[in-house]
Design a protein around this motif. Structure first.
Motif, mmCIF file in Angstrom:
data_model
loop_
_atom_site.group_PDB
_atom_site.id
_atom_site.type_symbol
_atom_site.label_atom_id
_atom_site.label_comp_id
_atom_site.label_asym_id
_atom_site.label_seq_id
_atom_site.Cartn_x
_atom_site.Cartn_y
_atom_site.Cartn_z
ATOM 1 N N ARG A 190 -42.254 52.287 -59.276
ATOM 2 C CA ARG A 190 -41.524 51.188 -59.536
ATOM 3 C C ARG A 190 -41.606 50.188 -58.471
ATOM 4 O O ARG A 190 -41.609 50.463 -57.296
ATOM 5 N N VAL A 191 -41.800 48.894 -59.002
ATOM 6 C CA VAL A 191 -42.021 47.782 -58.028
ATOM 7 C C VAL A 191 -40.925 46.823 -57.892
ATOM 8 O O VAL A 191 -40.406 46.413 -58.886
ATOM 9 N N THR A 192 -40.356 46.757 -56.878
ATOM 10 C CA THR A 192 -39.043 45.712 -56.459
ATOM 11 C C THR A 192 -39.311 45.001 -55.387
ATOM 12 O O THR A 192 -39.954 45.370 -54.245
ATOM 13 N N THR A 193 -39.049 43.528 -55.629
ATOM 14 C CA THR A 193 -38.766 42.601 -54.523
ATOM 15 C C THR A 193 -37.784 41.658 -54.812
ATOM 16 O O THR A 193 -37.526 41.435 -56.044
ATOM 17 N N GLN A 194 -37.273 41.122 -53.803
ATOM 18 C CA GLN A 194 -36.381 39.774 -54.183
ATOM 19 C C GLN A 194 -37.181 38.449 -53.768
ATOM 20 O O GLN A 194 -36.564 37.525 -53.783
ATOM 21 N N LEU A 195 -38.331 38.748 -53.475
ATOM 22 C CA LEU A 195 -39.162 37.443 -53.252
ATOM 23 C C LEU A 195 -39.263 36.344 -54.490
ATOM 24 O O LEU A 195 -39.268 35.248 -54.208
ATOM 25 N N ASP A 196 -39.538 36.979 -55.396
ATOM 26 C CA ASP A 196 -39.463 36.136 -56.696
ATOM 27 C C ASP A 196 -37.950 35.398 -56.852
ATOM 28 O O ASP A 196 -38.000 34.143 -57.227
ATOM 29 N N ALA A 197 -37.023 36.056 -56.701
ATOM 30 C CA ALA A 197 -35.731 35.447 -56.880
ATOM 31 C C ALA A 197 -35.535 34.549 -55.901
ATOM 32 O O ALA A 197 -34.912 33.322 -55.869
ATOM 33 N N LEU A 198 -35.824 34.794 -54.690
ATOM 34 C CA LEU A 198 -35.873 33.775 -53.600
ATOM 35 C C LEU A 198 -36.684 32.597 -53.637
ATOM 36 O O LEU A 198 -36.181 31.372 -53.687
ATOM 37 N N LEU A 199 -37.824 32.763 -54.320
ATOM 38 C CA LEU A 199 -38.462 31.486 -54.539
ATOM 39 C C LEU A 199 -38.089 30.851 -55.758
ATOM 40 O O LEU A 199 -38.086 29.362 -55.614
ATOM 41 N N ALA A 258 -37.330 40.234 -47.735
ATOM 42 C CA ALA A 258 -38.061 40.078 -49.234
ATOM 43 C C ALA A 258 -39.581 40.749 -49.210
ATOM 44 O O ALA A 258 -40.217 40.158 -49.778
ATOM 45 N N ASP A 259 -39.455 42.106 -48.993
ATOM 46 C CA ASP A 259 -40.649 42.700 -48.828
ATOM 47 C C ASP A 259 -41.035 43.306 -50.516
ATOM 48 O O ASP A 259 -40.087 43.612 -51.146
ATOM 49 N N ARG A 310 -44.177 49.829 -48.463
ATOM 50 C CA ARG A 310 -43.589 48.676 -48.159
ATOM 51 C C ARG A 310 -44.297 47.472 -47.740
ATOM 52 O O ARG A 310 -45.314 47.588 -46.603
ATOM 53 N N PHE A 311 -44.681 46.531 -48.238
ATOM 54 C CA PHE A 311 -45.571 45.421 -48.086
ATOM 55 C C PHE A 311 -44.793 44.229 -47.475
ATOM 56 O O PHE A 311 -44.167 43.517 -48.006
ATOM 57 N N PRO A 312 -44.807 43.949 -46.083
ATOM 58 C CA PRO A 312 -44.202 42.663 -45.646
ATOM 59 C C PRO A 312 -44.579 41.163 -46.018
ATOM 60 O O PRO A 312 -45.803 41.380 -46.231
ATOM 61 N N VAL A 313 -43.612 40.616 -46.096
ATOM 62 C CA VAL A 313 -43.957 39.267 -46.727
ATOM 63 C C VAL A 313 -44.195 38.451 -45.473
ATOM 64 O O VAL A 313 -43.254 38.324 -44.567
ATOM 65 N N ASP A 314 -45.401 37.566 -45.295
ATOM 66 C CA ASP A 314 -45.683 36.848 -44.255
ATOM 67 C C ASP A 314 -44.979 35.196 -44.719
ATOM 68 O O ASP A 314 -45.750 34.607 -45.554
ATOM 69 N N PRO A 346 -49.560 47.278 -45.421
ATOM 70 C CA PRO A 346 -48.182 48.291 -45.691
ATOM 71 C C PRO A 346 -47.786 49.086 -44.908
ATOM 72 O O PRO A 346 -48.675 49.374 -44.020
ATOM 73 N N THR A 347 -46.675 49.337 -45.005
ATOM 74 C CA THR A 347 -46.102 50.854 -44.147
ATOM 75 C C THR A 347 -45.865 51.518 -45.216
ATOM 76 O O THR A 347 -45.281 51.224 -46.216
ATOM 77 N N ALA A 348 -46.133 52.925 -44.938
ATOM 78 C CA ALA A 348 -45.590 53.860 -45.945
ATOM 79 C C ALA A 348 -44.635 54.822 -45.419
ATOM 80 O O ALA A 348 -44.744 55.067 -44.260
ATOM 81 N N ALA A 349 -43.921 55.317 -46.102
ATOM 82 C CA ALA A 349 -42.747 56.523 -45.968
ATOM 83 C C ALA A 349 -42.547 57.351 -46.839
ATOM 84 O O ALA A 349 -42.270 56.840 -48.083
ATOM 85 N N ALA A 350 -42.450 58.669 -46.699
ATOM 86 C CA ALA A 350 -41.857 59.813 -47.489
ATOM 87 C C ALA A 350 -40.892 60.308 -46.941
ATOM 88 O O ALA A 350 -40.898 61.141 -45.978
#
Length: 912
Positions: free
Chosen positions: A289-298, A55-56, A251-255, A103-107
């Motif tokens: 664009r910002v995406t996450t499934q954290l809100d749906a999981l919550l 859920a990052d 990517r910002f990992p969720v704790d 965060p971790t970044a990737a190009a």
């Protein structure tokens, strides 16, 4: 003070019982909400921790056309990736900072085709720049880090040893990567490396950098690899792949440890705002664009927690109501035991207010000590904030009930004038009857309305507006108890007429004593608490059986083997598994969770189950779903379609609503007509993750392949396009079901080293039962059931104690007249057992009926994991209160008989 102590000491045990009931009830009502809050936090954390994919919070952005310069140095990468990630950390809202990690970044480039001598069939390559506060730490086995392009303009790329080995290249080699538009990009391997720490989070964004993976069907696998860009070589890759060939991903990992239920609602709102307005994070343009499934999981976790709170509120409301009734019975007992003293004090001039004040002071001390002990007990078990509402209600009722009963008892000692007019007396009786009937009718109407509202709406929250709905079971139990109480006098009258025909005096004396000592408050209280105990017992049995049924509903077999994509090799594996030891049956099929359906109003999507009907039917026969004759009909109807060379309808089993229709199904890029030949039999109605499945359509897998191929061939002839090859995967399987004691072991052995996913039914069941919310709720159900059974025992003891003096005098007098000691015990048992057993049997029956009425509105399916409401199951332990109360009566009778043995003849004959 001494007088008050002497009065209290004379009735010490009823006061101690009152204190104990208050303490235990307050302790439970204090501890349970805190425990549920902790389990709600655990449920939220568990849902996020087990999310797949994670859920990052992911921010993506392309560079856009015209922003690339092949001659740019590493500072361009630092500004566009590294500094952009740091800027987003600074702009992150304060509410999200504790939840999100660094965060971790990737190009990363788009998918590029690659073909080498070691990989002649070709594979997929990604060029990737990775950053997590710094570039990843590597050891150079050969060569150097990628740099700016040389005179040939080749993009420099580094490969891990495993990737270089799979491609058959080394440092200094070159090859061409093919872009989606089929143009080529020259690539120079500048060096080969090993990761210093393969577990570093920086590699998570593109794990193919360290190890090549294989994707696609097993019959035609595709090798997936990635190469590492440096800050110096990324500008050249961007220029070679412009305009949209490189995408930045932050990517910002969720704790999960930083999450809790209380702050989850605010997090959902904050995440929604960020997804709607990415500019808040200062994400790099263009079009981030910002995406996450954290809100749906919550949101899903909050819905489950709300349902659990609702169920717990019903249970706690019932327990508190039962405790309040027991307090009323205890207050009535004290008043009846002190009736002579109260009438004497009243006759000597004491005011009713003064009598109530003394009783209230005593009750305040007793209830206050019990409440204090309960709060301390609850805090010791579950430290946390205290919900004071149930504590205040219990204390108020516990303090006010004894004064009210004492004043009412003292008031009855006053001489009242009785009218000599028969009409006036009849009118007074009618008034009392009308008041009683009005009260009972009002209670019945309120109970019916509350139950109807509960069945219609369900208990969806624990807010004050829903407390009436939460109290619906108690109201129904109280109304049923009053109606049952009205049946007691007629039943005792029938028993008395039967006892008159007996040659012995014992039965007649027992019935006469029962008619004289029966009182409504203890009877009603007993029925209510037994109803609640039976309700909880039925819930526990239903949930336990429903969880087992839910495991079959979700898995569909003892073990399930799944693949990420259809794989023809599963068919051979299923044949081998069917012959494995302790495997009763095995079936292979294709499960399409969402397929478009046309031609049926109101149904747009269905779940397609493509199986061999005969084999799958044998598997179903070995499961609780039972035999399915409809599958035999499908096999017969599909026999001709399996050899179809021209377009035609596909026989299918459909839901009842689709019978008689002419639906069409979208399968891949072909639309085929369905010919419903029967109704879908009982099948698993949930997906393995527990989500309800769509309406199911069952088809023959071979017939599906033939029909789709024929439709595609006809379309190719009509449009002049390429026809579908006979070996093309049209309905390759992706699922194998296994039934038998050795199903799990066989499935794991077959899936070893293949990447297939194995889901044993026993594991699903164990995971579901260990869920924090499910486990906590079932523990609460057991606790409330035990507490209500204990309250029922207390009511029986209190009722027996209230009538003990009169019973003792009557039986002692009867013994003087020649009644034997054993006969006296039988009379005492005959006096107390019938009303007690009637209340126990009536309460148990009412609890079972009530459970069947509210299983659906209480959403017990969330506890069982089923897609639908569970079937009501009556466990044997639901009858424990009946046996327990019968034993309690016998123990009370034995104790009274033992106490009467010490009475002398003089005491019995003395004028009292």
């Amino acid at each position: 003070m001494r007088t008050a102590w002497r009065v209290a000491r004379a009735d010490l045990w009823p006061l101690l019982v009152t204190m104990l009931v208050v303490a235990l009830t307050v302790g439970i009502t204090v501890a349970v909400p805190t425990q549920l809050s902790a389990r709600a936090d655990s449920a939220v954390r568990s849902a996020v921790a087990q999310a797949d994919p994670p859920a990052d919070l992911v921010v993506t952005s392309t560079y856009g056309p015209g922003n690339s310069d092949a001659s740019a140095d590493a500072s361009d990468t630092t500004a566009s990736v590294d500094d952009a990630a740091r800027a987003m950390v600074t702009a992150m809202p304060a509410s999200l900072r504790p939840v999100l990690g660094p965060p971790t970044a990737a190009a990363s480039s788009t998918e590029l085709g690659v073909s080498t001598a070691r990989l002649p069939a070709g594979g997929v390559l990604w060029m990737t720049y990775l950053w997590a506060g710094r570039e990843p730490a590597v050891r150079w086995v050969s060569g150097v880090a990628p740099g700016r392009p040389g005179t040939d303009g080749a993009v420099q790329l580094a490969l891990s040893e495993a990737v270089a080995r799979s491609l058959g290249v080394s440092a200094g080699d070159t090859f061409e990567a093919i872009k989606p538009d089929r143009s080529a990009v020259p690539v120079l391997i500048s060096g080969v490396f090993d990761a210093v720490d393969p577990d570093d989070p920086v590699w998570v964004a593109r794990p193919e950098v360290l190890e090549p993976t294989v994707g696609g069907p097993r019959a035609a696998p595709t090798t997936l690899v990635a190469g590492l860009l440096s800050a110096a070589s990324l500008p050249a890759a961007r220029a070679a792949l412009e305009a949209d060939g490189v995408t930045r991903t932050f990517r910002f990992p969720v704790d999960p440890r930083a999450l809790d239920y209380g702050h989850s609602e605010a997090l959902v709102r904050q995440l929604a705002a960020i997804e709607a307005s990415p500019e808040v994070l200062r994400a790099p343009a263009p079009a981030p664009r910002v995406t996450t499934q954290l809100d749906a999981l919550l949101l899903q976790a909050r819905a489950r927690v709300a349902a659990t709170w609702s169920q717990a509120t019903v249970l706690l409301t019932g327990l508190a109501s039962g405790a309040l009734l027991v307090l009323l019975v205890a207050a009535d007992l004290l008043a009846r035991r002190r009736s002579e003293a109260l009438r004497t004090v009243r006759a000597r001039g004491a005011t009713l207010l003064g009598i109530a004040g003394r009783a209230g002071a005593e009750a305040a001390v007793v209830v206050g000590l019990g409440a204090a002990a309960g709060v301390l007990l609850g805090l010791a078990v579950a430290p946390g904030p205290v919900s004071w509402l149930p504590v205040v209600v219990l204390v108020v009722v516990g303090v006010l009930a004894p004064p009210a009963f004492a004043a009412a008892t003292a008031a009855r000692a006053e001489a009242r004038r009785v009218s000599t007019d028969r009409h006036q007396r009849r009118l007074a009786r009618r008034v009392r009857t009308v008041r009683r009937v009005a009260f009972e009718v009002a209670l019945v109407v309120l109970a019916v309305v509350a139950l109807a509202a509960l069945r219609r709406r369900g208990v969806v929250s624990t807010s004050g507006a829903d407390l009436v709905l939460a109290a619906a079971p108690v109201l129904v139990a109280a109304a049923g108890a009053l109606l049952l109480w009205r049946a007691v006098p007629p039943l005792l009258g029938v028993a008395q007429r039967a006892a008159r025909r007996s040659r012995r005096a014992g039965p007649l004396l027992a019935v006469a004593r029962a008619r004289a000592t029966s009182a409504a408050p203890p009877f009603v209280a007993l029925v209510v608490v037994v109803t609640l105990a039976a309700l909880c017992g039925t819930f526990a049995g239903t949930a336990r059986a429903g969880q087992s049924a839910g495991s079959w509903d979700a898995v569909g077999a003892d073990a399930l083997v799944r693949t990420a994509s259809p794989d023809a090799a599963l068919a051979g594996a299923a044949h081998s598994l069917a012959a494995a030891d302790d495997v009763e049956a095995a079936a292979v099929g294709r499960v399409q969770p969402r397929a478009q359906l046309f031609g049926v109003p109101g149904t747009d999507e269905v779940r397609v189950l493509a199986v061999d009907p005969v084999t799958y039917g044998r598997l179903l026969a070995a499961t609780p779903f039972g035999t399915a004759p409809e599958l035999v009909e499908l096999a017969d109807a599909s026999r001709q379609a399996t050899t179809r060379a021209t377009p035609g309808p596909l026989p299918a089993l459909v839901a009842r609503a689709l019978l008689g229709t002419k639906p069409s199904l979208r399968w891949g890029d072909a639309t085929i007509d369905l010919a419903p030949v029967g109704r879908v039999p009982d099948l698993p109605a949930a997906q393995p993750d527990g989500a309800p499945a769509a309406a199911t359509v069952v088809v023959d897998r071979a017939a599906l392949t033939a029909v789709v191929t024929a439709v595609a061939a006809a379309r190719a002839v009509r449009t002049g396009t390429t026809a579908v090859r006979p070996d093309q995967a049209v309905a390759d399987p992706d699922t194998v079901w296994l039934v038998g004691a050795g199903a799990t072991a066989a499935a794991r052995a077959a899936a070893a080293g293949t990447g297939w996913d194995v889901l044993p039914r026993a594991q699903w069941l164990a995971d579901h039962r260990s869920d924090p919310l499910v486990d906590g709720l079932l523990r609460l159900v057991g606790l409330v059931a035990a507490a209500c059974a204990g309250l029922a025992v207390v009511v029986v003891v209190l009722d027996a104690a209230a009538s003990a003096p009169g019973r003792g005098r009557a039986l002692s007098t009867a013994r003087v007249l020649g009644l034997r000691r054993r006969g006296a015990a039988r009379i005492a048992a005959g006096e107390q057992l019938p009303p007690t057993l009637l209340a126990a049997l009536g309460g148990t029956l009412l609890g079972v009926l009530l459970a069947g009425a509210i299983v659906a509105p209480l959403a017990l399916r969330l506890v069982t994991g089923q897609s639908g409401d569970p079937r009501l199951v009556l466990p044997w332990w639901a009858a424990i209160p009946i046996v327990l109360l019968a034993v309690t009566v016998l123990v009370v009778v034995a104790a009274e008989s033992a106490a009467r043995r010490r009475e002398s003849l003089g005491q019995v004959l003395r004028t009292r």
